[in-house]
Design an enzyme around this catalytic site. Sequence first.
Site, PDB file in Angstrom:
ATOM      1  N   LYS A   6       5.133  -9.998   8.853  1.00  0.00           N
ATOM      2  CA  LYS A   6       4.648  -8.887   9.857  1.00  0.00           C
ATOM      3  C   LYS A   6       3.327  -8.841   9.991  1.00  0.00           C
ATOM      4  CE  LYS A   6       4.588  -4.722  11.853  1.00  0.00           C
ATOM      5  NZ  LYS A   6       3.321  -4.185  11.429  1.00  0.00           N
ATOM      6  N   GLN A  20      -2.495 -12.072   7.847  1.00  0.00           N
ATOM      7  CA  GLN A  20      -2.895 -11.908   6.436  1.00  0.00           C
ATOM      8  C   GLN A  20      -2.079 -13.079   5.388  1.00  0.00           C
ATOM      9  OE1 GLN A  20      -2.765  -8.109   4.269  1.00  0.00           O
ATOM     10  NE2 GLN A  20      -0.624  -8.517   3.824  1.00  0.00           N
ATOM     11  N   GLY A  42      11.352  -2.708   5.236  1.00  0.00           N
ATOM     12  CA  GLY A  42      10.894  -4.180   5.058  1.00  0.00           C
ATOM     13  C   GLY A  42      10.168  -4.406   3.712  1.00  0.00           C
ATOM     14  N   HIS A  43       9.553  -3.224   3.121  1.00  0.00           N
ATOM     15  CA  HIS A  43       9.278  -3.782   1.666  1.00  0.00           C
ATOM     16  C   HIS A  43      10.413  -3.738   0.787  1.00  0.00           C
ATOM     17  CE1 HIS A  43       5.825  -1.087   3.145  1.00  0.00           C
ATOM     18  NE2 HIS A  43       5.053  -2.021   2.665  1.00  0.00           N
ATOM     19  N   SER A  96       4.585   0.796   7.770  1.00  0.00           N
ATOM     20  CA  SER A  96       4.336   2.149   7.186  1.00  0.00           C
ATOM     21  C   SER A  96       3.609   3.091   8.429  1.00  0.00           C
ATOM     22  CB  SER A  96       3.207   1.977   6.085  1.00  0.00           C
ATOM     23  OG  SER A  96       3.877   1.030   5.179  1.00  0.00           O
ATOM     24  N   MET A 112       0.722  -1.187  -0.025  1.00  0.00           N
ATOM     25  CA  MET A 112       0.180   0.184   0.037  1.00  0.00           C
ATOM     26  C   MET A 112       0.787   1.284  -0.064  1.00  0.00           C
ATOM     27  SD  MET A 112      -3.567  -1.052   2.075  1.00  0.00           S
ATOM     28  CE  MET A 112      -2.874  -0.471   3.611  1.00  0.00           C
TER      29      MET A 112
END
Length: 284
Positions: free
Chosen positions: A155, A159, A35-36, A192, A29
């Site tokens: 994380k 999900q 991390g991304h 984020s 998002m």
Amino acid sequence: MIIHTISELRKIIKDWQKEGLSIGLVPTMGALHDGHKSLIEKSVSMCGKTVVSVFVNPIQFCPGEDLDKYPRTLIQDEILVNKAGGDVIFAPSPAEMYGEGHILSNDFLTYVVPPYFYTDKLCGKSRTGHFDGVCTVVNKLFNIVRPDFAFFGEKDRQQLIIIKKMVKDLNIPVEIVACPIVREKSGLALSSRNKYLNETQKTDALALSKILFNINDCFKKGIKDVNALKETAYGFLNENHDLEYLEFRDADNLEEKTVADLNTVVFIAVKTAGVRLIDNLKLG
Ligand code: PAF
């Protein structure tokens, strides 16, 4: 390169497929952080081409959540994606993904609804419909990009488990690659939403990782009873912390544990200064 439309992205992907290149998808998002970056680098190391989607998905936010103030930082995101070696950013508008008037006409969407057993607990308990929104958008992204591999961070472990279940149940031809949590030196898991925190609030946020690491130390010393392990958490919490949950669950199917073992994940969610933070740790 930033692509905003599905048709343009499909053209590029068709060309890559003609060249026989494997495709990795990193769904995000935006408001990208290290991390991304680790997810993108993993994809780049495994795949011929990497697509990073940047889309603040309105249908996974519940009423009263931070949809409007969620950080949108596409220019900085592009710099990070380029540094990490990603090939394309797919940044559609809500209308491109859901049609004009999508928010008012949610009723007309076809949703992917994961099993209630997986969504009635942990984050799903306070975020009704959240995982329906996640599975719906991830499924759409899979159909648009048709990736060979898709990369998700541990994380958001609930999900990740739900997406794996969706892929298995619906025979979606993609391999889900789970990537470890990236933490600051302090232990704070990158997110984020950390952008919302000032320095004092960041210090309060450290309670989550401290609780998890301490529980893991106790587990390694031989304490297996979940109630006893939970007790060890309270010393790390003060009046700034609003503990939403601290739960011990099976790493594959989210069943609750009363006795911890090596397939147990400890999940925690805490609100501090109005910001909801989550973290988790697999014991061992
Ligand atoms: O984890 C996220 O950032 C989002 O839930 C995802 C998977 C990109 C779907 O919007």
